[in-house]
Structures are given as structure tokens and as C-alpha cells.
Design an enzyme around this catalytic site. Structure first.
Site, short mmCIF file in Angstrom:
data_model
loop_
_atom_site.label_atom_id
_atom_site.label_comp_id
_atom_site.label_asym_id
_atom_site.label_seq_id
_atom_site.Cartn_x
_atom_site.Cartn_y
_atom_site.Cartn_z
N TYR A 58 8.39 -23.75 0.60
CA TYR A 58 7.63 -24.99 0.78
C TYR A 58 6.15 -24.63 0.68
CZ TYR A 58 6.86 -29.57 3.01
OH TYR A 58 6.48 -30.85 3.29
N ARG B 203 0.43 -36.11 -8.86
CA ARG B 203 -0.45 -35.60 -7.80
C ARG B 203 0.35 -34.64 -6.94
NH1 ARG B 203 -0.28 -37.19 -2.35
NH2 ARG B 203 0.60 -35.15 -2.50
N LYS C 129 11.54 -30.05 -1.12
CA LYS C 129 11.70 -31.06 -0.06
C LYS C 129 13.18 -31.20 0.29
CE LYS C 129 7.42 -32.70 0.36
NZ LYS C 129 6.65 -32.93 1.57
N GLU D 202 7.62 -38.98 -3.84
CA GLU D 202 6.85 -37.81 -3.45
C GLU D 202 5.79 -37.50 -4.50
OE1 GLU D 202 7.90 -36.06 -0.40
OE2 GLU D 202 5.84 -35.39 -0.70
N ASP D 203 4.59 -37.35 -4.05
CA ASP D 203 3.49 -36.85 -4.89
C ASP D 203 3.26 -37.67 -6.17
OD1 ASP D 203 3.41 -35.13 -2.80
OD2 ASP D 203 3.48 -33.29 -3.98
N ASP E 286 6.81 -40.41 1.33
CA ASP E 286 6.54 -39.30 2.25
C ASP E 286 5.04 -39.13 2.47
OD1 ASP E 286 7.34 -37.13 3.78
OD2 ASP E 286 7.09 -35.73 2.12
N ASP E 287 4.26 -39.30 1.42
CA ASP E 287 2.82 -39.02 1.51
C ASP E 287 2.09 -40.12 2.26
OD1 ASP E 287 2.92 -36.59 -0.15
OD2 ASP E 287 3.66 -38.02 -1.63
N ASN F 114 -3.02 -29.93 1.14
CA ASN F 114 -2.14 -28.83 0.77
C ASN F 114 -2.36 -28.42 -0.68
OD1 ASN F 114 -0.66 -28.83 3.26
ND2 ASN F 114 0.27 -30.74 2.59
N ASN G 29 2.52 -31.34 9.16
CA ASN G 29 3.12 -31.54 7.84
C ASN G 29 4.31 -32.49 7.96
OD1 ASN G 29 4.97 -30.94 5.48
ND2 ASN G 29 3.18 -29.71 4.95
O1 LIG Z 1 4.40 -31.08 0.62
C1 LIG Z 1 3.70 -30.96 1.64
O2 LIG Z 1 3.47 -29.87 2.16
C2 LIG Z 1 3.14 -32.19 2.29
C3 LIG Z 1 3.00 -33.27 1.31
O3 LIG Z 1 3.84 -34.12 1.16
C4 LIG Z 1 1.86 -33.21 0.38
O4 LIG Z 1 0.90 -32.45 0.59
O5 LIG Z 1 1.93 -33.93 -0.62
MG LIG Z 2 3.87 -34.90 -0.79
#
Ligand SMILES: O=C([O-])CC(=O)C(=O)O
Ligand SMILES: [Mg+2]
Length: 594
Positions: free
Chosen positions: A155, A208, A226, A298-299, A321-322, A463, A507
Site C-alpha cells: 500500500y 489522480r 486497496k 478510487e483516485d 474513498d477519497d 500520499n 489513512n
Molecule cells: O491510497 C491511500 O493511501 C489513500 C488514498 O486513498 C489516496 O491518497 O488517494
Molecule cells: Mg485514494
């Protein structure tokens, strides 16, 4: 190619049956020569692969019950030296393994030794991924038993570097790639995935990735990472998890110019083309896996993340999640830190650096919590929360030009262009970095926080570690050991003036594995797990070593809310939800084979 070399479905099926019976006879010691074979192959070449020239089609046969060599190559069932003598006899494994028989614990010990021998984190990552593809249960056993040590490998931060170099380290696909080429065929693509009962999908479009920007198709490392945590920390069965990367191109020129890039070589599709593909994806997912499948976004970039969440939250079980996970974990940290700081949330002033998904998501959840606790309207609660973006403090005179998700934070104030000015004028007690840009909490900024507050609360959330707004060492030294510090990616404990400080890891990994829905509830559940011994070390998050217990508690709280709202479908309600949650968790211990 002659017509006889083209296998029709019916012939394929007949051949499959024949192959299965041949294999059975081979296992029973008979030699098998098939005189009617159309693609060749005898005793040593059952599948005809050796005799076929390159332009021949070969059929990649597999048998339904894995045994022998196939069993060793199946990561779900393989146990390596962990196969017992009896299993080696009954599953045709004799001779395929060296004579020693290991316990799973001994295998863990050996692998940890080997992983520790690598000096480069990325090499450890590759070794862990190879283990996942070789022996899944051992991978999860390693991860669960050594969570503090291995989380930074599978991770953040190492997964970030893995995504940047994914083209080079990519060996076998670990999830589904859905690109613009699959437009109109997404349902068929889902059918290609070997597992049928999917419960959780983590999907990214790679725009992103952490604070590293647009990594296109190489963002796949994130859904894979994840979901590994869904299993290791949350106890969801690995076969119920599906990592997906949607590839609509990339605007990262370095990747487009890289001959080893694994994704579509084009600029990102936007607007209707983008949203049509996402719509087809979301419909196909529901059609294939039913309406209870959880889709975790995610992202994604800000400009799509908010819109996708708003669009699908009424039709699908979705979670960003973000926006939501990060908000929940930060609120948990804030609630826990009140024990050290005193007062209630409403007594504090919050300043954010970064006004994207994480920044505005956290800000809104804090406002909601203050509003719930103090009975003031949420608009009023928002006034204690200030955000700075790349153009300075968000104020009402900028309202017209702001993206919609920033507008609620445009308070009446004179414009201020720098973070330092904002700290000096707003005088926050809590400073939260969600900018994705490293080293932006400069010495001036941190010292200004220390001048205003006895115990400044500083969260450097971006991060991976390279993008953290400041390091743990900087936060502690620039505040003479007075800061309460936490960060998105892990930092080692730091010793200042003879006292050891352990930075908390704020986190979303604390939240998403144990979640269903109900962010405020799960946040409260996490804060209640921080004990006095943790506070004594400056920690506002419990240690990650307890994370499976924490996940069970979060899941139980969320389930309790689901029952209260009449949304839960598993009836009757289990009496003890924590015990029930624990009993449902996947454990990676080996199973015995009959
Ligand atoms: O992945 C991680 O460590 C936390 C998160 O969702 C991000 O930074 O986008
Ligand atoms: Mg993320």
C-alpha cells in the site's frame, strides 16, 4: 488453416470431455494416444502445443478439479511445501515437491526473511505480488501477521512507485482492464473474469493516483492494493473482490511517449464519450453482480469524482474513498484528539490546504458533525472551517469562478494569497494538508501554528510520503515537540528531547475495509478504539496491528445502522454484531484437502 483445425463449440466440448478422461487415465498410469486428434499431441504433448506451429490455434485446456501440477500452479489452492504427506498422495503431487513438509508458520518465517533481505521497497512489492500470484493464503497470512511492516509495501507509499513503474513490473493482470476499445462490450468483458460472486469492486480511471497525478492505465496498482486490504484488514474473501481500471487514455505525455506504456496511447476522452463509457460500466456491473455489489471509486480526478458519486449514489451502492473514506478517518482522528486538546469540535478552527476531494469531503463531514452535536444549521457550522487552494484563501469574492464543490466554503473575508498569511490571520487550531503537493507546510507555516497554539494539530495527509506536506520530524522539531501530528502515509516514530513520538497514520485504510455505509457512525467507532496508552505517545489513531478487530467494530456499527434503518437484508438480525462480523471474516489459514 484447414477447416479441421478450427474447433467449433460442440467439438470443443467433446474434446474437453475426451481430454478429461485422458488425463484421468494418464493419472491412473495408462499411456494416452488419441488417434482422432486434429491438433496433434500424444503422451508427452496432450494439448498439441508442441507440435502446433505458431499459426496453429491451440486450446488452453484446464480440468475442473485441480490436482497435481495444476494444483501447484493455482494460487487459490496452492500451499507449496505446506501440502501434507496425505495430500501429496491423493492429489498427484508426489515428486512435484521436495520431500520437506512445512507448516504455514514456517513458510511465513522463511518469506519474511527473504522479503527483509531486499533493500529496495519496490523489490519487496514485486516479491509480495509474486507471492499473491503463487500462494494467495500465504500472501494474506504474511500481510495479516506483519501488517505494520508490510502495509507500506503493498500500500502507500510503495504502491505509488509501483504504479509509476507498472509498465516494467507488470507480469500478469491482477484485475480487469476496461478501455475505450471495449465500448459496447463491457458486460462480455466482465464475464471474462473467472469469479462469479463479486461483492466489492474498486475502480479507478487513473487520473489522480495518490498525489502523483495522471498515471493512466498504470493506476491498476491502486485497486489491486486497496482490495488486498479489503481481504487482509476487512476479511472480505479474495474471490469476492474485483479490481478494475477504466482506461480512457492519459494526459501524461511521459507515459504516452514511453514505449513500454501498457495503456491506450491517446489523450483522455472527456465529456459525453467519458460519461457514456462509465454509464455502460455501471449498468453492466449491476446487471452482472446484482444491486448489492459495492463499487468503490478510487483516485478519480476532482472534476469527475464528485459528479460520479452524485450520479450513482441513488442507483448503486457506491462509495468514494477519497471523499468519504478520508473524511471519516480524519474526523475519527479529530474526535480522538479532543482528549488531548480539550473542548469540542465546535471550539476549534480548521484550515485546509487543498480544496479537492479529500479537503472538501473532510470539511463537510466536520461541519455535519458539529451541526449534529450542537444543533446549529450546517451552513453555520461551516463558518469555522476555511480552505486554501492554489489561488489562496477561498473567499466570497472568488465565488463566481469557483468549482461547485468549493462554493460552500467561500466565506466573507478579504482575499489572502498564501497559506502562511491564512494561518496568521485565521489562527486555526487544526491545519490539514490535502493538496497532493509535498513540503508545502514550510517551517514558517508550522512555526506560525506553534506560535498560536499550545498543541497545534497538524495533519499532512497527501500520499505517498514524497507528497506529504511536511514530515513527522519537521512537525515535531519546528513545534518543539508540541505538535499532534498524523499523516496519510506512514512515518517512523521520532525521538525529540528524549521523548518518543509515534505519528498516527490518518489513512482511509482504517475505514474502507470495515465499511458498508454511514460515515459518521464509523468515524465514532474508530475514535473509541484509541486507548490512554496510545494518547500517552501522542497517538490519535489506534495501532494498525489491531486493524482486523477495528474493522469488525466498524462493520458492526454500520450494520447496526443498516438494521435500524430497515436496509439490512440478512434476517433475523444477529444478536451480537461484532461476533457475527468476526465470524464472517476470511482467514488465510490453509484448508485441508480431501
Ligand atoms: O491510497 C491511500 O493511501 C489513500 C488514498 O486513498 C489516496 O491518497 O488517494
Ligand atoms: Mg485514494
Amino acid at each position: 488453416m484447414s477447416p479441421s483445425q478450427i474447433l467449433r463449440p460442440v467439438n470443443l466440448f467433446k474434446r474437453m470431455l475426451k481430454m478429461q478422461s485422458s488425463l484421468k487415465r494418464m493419472k491412473d498410469g495408462e499411456s494416452v494416444i488419441d488417434p482422432t486428434s486434429t491438433v496433434g499431441g500424444g503422451v508427452g504433448d496432450v494439448y498439441g502445443e508442441d507440435r502446433a506451429t505458431e499459426d496453429h490455434l491451440v486450446t488452453p485446456w484446464t480440468v475442473s478439479v485441480a490436482s497435481g501440477y495444476t494444483l501447484l500452479r493455482d494460487p487459490h489452492h496452492n500451499k507449496g511445501l505446506g501440502f501434507t504427506e496425505r495430500e501429496r498422495d491423493s492429489h498427484y503431487l508426489r515428486g512435484l515437491l521436495p520431500p520437506a513438509v512445512s507448516t504455514q508458520e514456517l513458510q511465513v518465517k522463511k518469506l519474511m526473511q527473504s522479503i527483509r533481505s531486499y533493500e529496495v521497497s519496490l523489490h519487496k512489492y514485486v516479491a509480495m505480488m509474486e507471492l499473491k500470484e503463487r500462494n494467495e493464503r500465504l500472501f494474506y497470512k504474511l500481510l495479516i501477521d506483519n501488517v505494520e511492516e508490510l502495509l507500506p509495501i503493498v500500500y502507500t507509499p510503495t504502491v505509488g512507485e509501483a504504479c509509476q513503474k507498472y509498465g516494467c513490473i507488470f507480469k500478469r493482470p491482477q484485475g480487469l482492464f476496461i478501455s475505450l476499445k471495449e465500448k459496447g462490450k463491457i458486460l462480455e468483458v466482465l464475464k471474462n473474469w473467472p469469479e462469479r460472486s463479486i461483492q466489492v469492486i474498486v475502480v479507478t480511471d487513473g487520473e489522480r493516483i495518490l498525489g502523483l497525478g495522471d498515471l493512466g492505465c498504470q493506476g491498476m496498482g491502486i485497486p489491486v492494493g486497496k482490495l488486498a486490504l479489503y481481504t487482509a484488514l476487512g476479511g472480505v474473501r479474495p474471490s469476492a473482490c474485483l479490481p478494475i481500471t477504466i482506461d480512457v487514455g492519459t494526459n501524461n505525455q511521459k507515459l504516452l511517449d514511453d514505449e513500454f506504456y501498457i495503456g491506450l496511447r491517446q489523450k483522455r476522452a472527456t465529456g459525453k464519450e467519458y460519461y457514456d463509457l462509465l454509464e455502460e460500466f455501471m449498468s453492466a456491473v449491476k446487471q452482472k453482480y446484482g444491486e448489492k455489489v459495492l463499487v468503490q471509486f478510487e483516485d478519480f480526478a476532482n472534476h469527475n469524482a464528485f459528479e460520479l458519486l452524485a450520479k450513482y449514489k441513488t442507483t448503486h451502492l457506491v462509495f468514494n474513498d477519497d471523499i468519504q473514506g478520508t473524511a471519516s478517518v480524519v474526523l475519527a482522528g479529530l474526535v480522538a484528539s479532543l482528549k488531548l486538546l480539550g473542548g469540542s469540535l465546535a471550539d476549534h478552527t480548521f484550515l485546509f490546504f487543498g480544496a479537492g476531494e479529500a479537503g472538501t469531503g473532510i470539511a463537510e463531514l466536520i461541519a455535519l458533525e458539529i451541526s449534529t452535536k450542537t444543533n446549529v444549521p450546517v451552513e453555520e457550522a461551516r463558518k469555522k472551517i476555511w480552505l486554501v487552494d492554489s489561488k489562496g484563501l477561498i473567499v466570497s469574492s472568488r465565488k463566481e469562478s469557483l468549482q461547485h464543490f468549493k462554493k460552500p466554503w467561500a466565506h466573507e473575508h478579504e482575499p489572502l494569497s498564501t497559506l502562511l498569511d491564512a494561518v496568521k490571520v485565521i489562527k486555526p487550531s487544526v491545519l490539514i494538508g490535502t493538496s497532493g503537493v509535498g513540503q508545502t507546510f514550510t517551517q514558517d507555516v508550522v512555526e506560525a501554528m506553534a506560535a498560536i497554539n499550545e498543541r497545534p494539530l497538524i495533519m499532512a495527509l497527501s500520499n505517498p510520503t514524497s507528497q506529504a506536506e511536511c514530515t513527522a520530524e519537521q512537525a515535531y522539531t519546528w513545534t518543539e515537540g508540541r505538535a499532534i501530528f498524523s499523516s496519510g502515509s506512514p512515518f517512523d516514530p521520532y525521538e525529540y528531547n528524549g521523548k518518543s513520538f509515534i505519528p498516527g497514520q490518518a489513512n482511509n485504510a482504517y475505514i474502507f475495509p470495515g465499511l458498508g455505509f454511514g460515515l459518521v457512525i464509523s468515524a465514532e467507532a474508530l475514535a473509541s478504539q484509541v486507548m490512554q496508552e496510545h494518547y500517552d505517545k501522542g497517538m490519535i489513531y489506534p495501532p494498525l496491528t489491531n486493524i482486523r478487530k477495528i474493522s469488525a467494530h466498524i462493520a458492526a456499527n454500520v450494520a447496526a445502522k443498516a438494521y435500524e434503518l430497515g436496509l439490512a437484508t440478512r434476517l433475523p438480525r444477529p444478536a451480537d454484531l461484532v461476533k457475527y462480523a468476526e465470524s464472517c471474516m476470511y482467514t488465510p489459514n490453509y484448508r485441508s484437502y480431501r
